[in-house]
Design a protein around this motif. Sequence first.
Motif, PDB file in Angstrom:
ATOM      1  N   SER A 725     -12.210  -4.085   3.721  1.00  0.00           N
ATOM      2  CA  SER A 725     -11.040  -3.975   2.858  1.00  0.00           C
ATOM      3  C   SER A 725     -10.727  -2.508   2.562  1.00  0.00           C
ATOM      4  O   SER A 725     -11.633  -1.695   2.316  1.00  0.00           O
ATOM      5  CB  SER A 725     -11.277  -4.729   1.549  1.00  0.00           C
ATOM      6  OG  SER A 725     -10.215  -4.516   0.653  1.00  0.00           O
ATOM      7  N   ASN A 727      -9.147  -1.544  -0.048  1.00  0.00           N
ATOM      8  CA  ASN A 727      -9.384  -1.365  -1.475  1.00  0.00           C
ATOM      9  C   ASN A 727     -10.843  -1.012  -1.744  1.00  0.00           C
ATOM     10  O   ASN A 727     -11.155  -0.193  -2.616  1.00  0.00           O
ATOM     11  CB  ASN A 727      -9.003  -2.657  -2.206  1.00  0.00           C
ATOM     12  CG  ASN A 727      -9.024  -2.477  -3.718  1.00  0.00           C
ATOM     13  OD1 ASN A 727      -9.034  -1.352  -4.210  1.00  0.00           O
ATOM     14  ND2 ASN A 727      -9.050  -3.578  -4.455  1.00  0.00           N
ATOM     15  N   ASN A 761      -3.043  -8.065   4.917  1.00  0.00           N
ATOM     16  CA  ASN A 761      -4.203  -8.293   4.052  1.00  0.00           C
ATOM     17  C   ASN A 761      -4.841  -6.998   3.568  1.00  0.00           C
ATOM     18  O   ASN A 761      -5.873  -7.036   2.874  1.00  0.00           O
ATOM     19  CB  ASN A 761      -5.257  -9.121   4.794  1.00  0.00           C
ATOM     20  CG  ASN A 761      -4.725 -10.480   5.181  1.00  0.00           C
ATOM     21  OD1 ASN A 761      -4.005 -11.114   4.405  1.00  0.00           O
ATOM     22  ND2 ASN A 761      -5.050 -10.925   6.396  1.00  0.00           N
ATOM     23  N   SER A 762      -4.275  -5.832   3.971  1.00  0.00           N
ATOM     24  CA  SER A 762      -4.814  -4.534   3.581  1.00  0.00           C
ATOM     25  C   SER A 762      -6.288  -4.434   3.959  1.00  0.00           C
ATOM     26  O   SER A 762      -7.162  -4.211   3.118  1.00  0.00           O
ATOM     27  CB  SER A 762      -4.629  -4.302   2.078  1.00  0.00           C
ATOM     28  OG  SER A 762      -5.039  -2.999   1.739  1.00  0.00           O
ATOM     29  N   ALA A 763      -6.543  -4.621   5.249  1.00  0.00           N
ATOM     30  CA  ALA A 763      -7.919  -4.594   5.725  1.00  0.00           C
ATOM     31  C   ALA A 763      -7.970  -3.917   7.079  1.00  0.00           C
ATOM     32  O   ALA A 763      -6.955  -3.767   7.776  1.00  0.00           O
ATOM     33  CB  ALA A 763      -8.488  -6.004   5.817  1.00  0.00           C
TER      34      ALA A 763
END
Length: 855
Positions: A725, A727, A761-763
């Motif tokens: 991820s 994030n 999915n921000s991955a």
Amino acid sequence: MSKFFQGSDSDSSSSDEEELYSDPEAEEEESGEESSESGEDEASDSDEEGEKAGVSKFLRDQESSEESEDEDKVTVVKSAKDKRLEELEGVVKLIDNARRINDWSTISTEFDKLNRQVVKMAAQEKIPKIYVKTIAELEDFMNETIATQKVSTKKLNATNAKGLNAMKQKIKRNNRDYTTEIEKYRADKEEYMMSEEEEEVQPVEKVKKPKAVYTDGMDAAADDATWGIVGRDGKALQYTSESILKNLRSIIESRGKKNTDRAEQIRVMEKLLGVATTPYQTIRVLLTLISTRFDLTTSSTTNYMTQEQWKSAEHEYGKLLEMLEANRNMVVVENAEEWEDDEKPPQPMAGELIKVPGSIVSIAERLDDELTRSLQHIDPHTAEYIERLSDEQALYNNILRGLLYVENLQQIEKLETPQDAANRMVMRRLEHVYFKPSQVVSILEDTAWKAVPAKLDSKITPRDGPKDIATLVQVLSTYLFKNSTDIIRARAYLCQVYYFALHDQYYRARDMLLMSHLTEIITNSNISTQILFNRTLVQVGLCAFRASLVYEAQNTLQEICGSGRQKELLAQGVQLQRYSQVTPEQEKLERQRQLPFHMHINLDLLECVYLTCSMLLEVPLLAQTGSSPDIKKRVISKTYRRLLEFHERQIFTGPAENTRDHVMQASRALAAGEWKKAADLICSIKVWELMANSEQMKKMLSEQIQEEGLRTYLFTYAPFYDTLSVNTLASMFDLSERKVVAIVSKMMSHEELAAALDQVNSAIIFRKGVELSRLQSLALTLSDKASGLIESNERVLEQRTQGTANAFERQGGQGGRGGRGGRGGRGGQRTDRGGSRTRGGQQFGGGALGGAIKV
């Protein structure tokens, strides 16, 4: 019974023997006895007379004996001062004897004794001048011995070598306290030692003065009038305005000769300057006086002008310029002819110029060189260095004023002044400006223009021109670009690049350095220009680092810092190698090239910047290559790799103490993913405080460590992830998600990371099977080495056969087995029978090598 035991027989026999041998000899003996008896009588008479004379000579009455005792007491009794002085002279004599035989062990012992005696004397009276003479001569003798030992094949024995090494430290430590006295002694040895005799005679004269009775005031005045200065030939010397030129000629003719007392010549010329009445006489005396002051240091390259002599020369140079500015009909030029008539000075006509031989530019250059030499020898951590450095303002004032005078000469068409004079003055002015901050240069310029008369102005840099220092540097450099030769032009170009780099104009400095192509021709320049080039290169690298350009900074500093000879390349110290074959003359020249301390670039800061940049580049590279066998092919900094390997081999590592320890420990922390620890270690280095914006620099370094820590983490742990991820990465490295995406995208575009970015999915999705295993990487390495070996063999074969490798192939049954095919048909028949076997055998296709060994 034997005759030897009978007394009578022996007597008779002896008498008989005497009679036998007494014919001629006895007569001679008798005559000799008679003469000896007469001589004894005469001697006895003379002895009696001598005894009477001796008694009358040596016998004294009671009063005379008392007087002799009193006289003996007067001659024997000595003061404590005289006794101490005698002991001191005895020790000095022992040291002189030991010097003659080069016995350094005795010199070391007696030197300690000498210092103990001087300590006792210093508490009650002044330091004896014989002691100053001894320690000065010992220092010179020690330097000569050390220089001789470096060249000579015959070395000292162990005892003398040990004594010499001990005396090095003793003399260096001891002579610091007597620097002023030693300089006075070396300036004029005879006068220094004679002054002691005058001081000793002076109290006696004071006692005798009251005994003199002056009966008439007119007689005393007449006696005073008869006193005067007497020369060495006993004739009275009179200094008048008419005899100035004649005295100057005699002084000029004696320059360069042995046993010339230059200090006496300076005193004479100072008196001549006082009696000079015309401007021509004053100019001639000033030119000769300044040159003679410079001659005080020409005898040895290790000496330098004392501050008093330098200030006197600088003051006289300013007075010379004032005199020339006030009398425009007199000019000082190098190609002028000497005035021959010493009795009659030149009388200029209206509008005519009087040319005086001399050089204003050379005097300014020599003043600059002498100031630099004195700053080289003075300890930079003392107040004396700061005091000496304050003289730079007066020197800069005279350089500016000399430049204005040279510009004025160029305006006179009759003189045809060469352009080189103005170029040299402009270059000297630029060399005092380029390495200083703009605030310091502004003060320097303002003070210099205030010291210049208001009526004088410059065409190159007008008084009312722009006050911007960058403009001043550019104007001076541009003037030299247009009017100078290659060496001065290159130095001016480097000075301008250095100034831009110092004031954070990186791209401008980089473009100028690249466009000049000095990197290609700098090896053909002189050593001072090469030193300036190295300093400029280092300053450009530091400027790139301040601009957050880590790769450019490391690439620029690599050549200087990677060599391990920063001190020598930047002329900030002499690094003597263990096995170097350096002669004393070469070492002396090397020390003369050293820059004063205030011009140094901090080497600790330079090393810290270089190692930090290498860390930010090498740690991600090490993580990217991993255990790949071709890791040695991709080395950015060998110096950093060597230090890192040494640090990793240590079993126990304590807390960081110096710059290298901080960087090495930060490297290990960064490789392990602990970017905060690495940032703390780097920011805790105290050398960053030397930079202008230290807090801004520490913030920039923390951001760089965050980004490189992220790249190192991805390189290290990418094989263990399927997806990761964005994030999570942003929280781990305290970065924004946008910054993380930008870094990952850049890595993927450069094919450093086999992954894809899932924006929905921000991955980050990692592709498997792309990384090679250990066995696959080794197989690829083996194939590369095998192909390289084949290519090298082919090149060797082509060189040896000179392109005729196919000449050994069998053609049409001729020449079977190579050289043996010359035997006619037999060789051919064997070839034909074996032809089918060859065609059906193993085929080899190895290029030229295969064609050569094909069977």
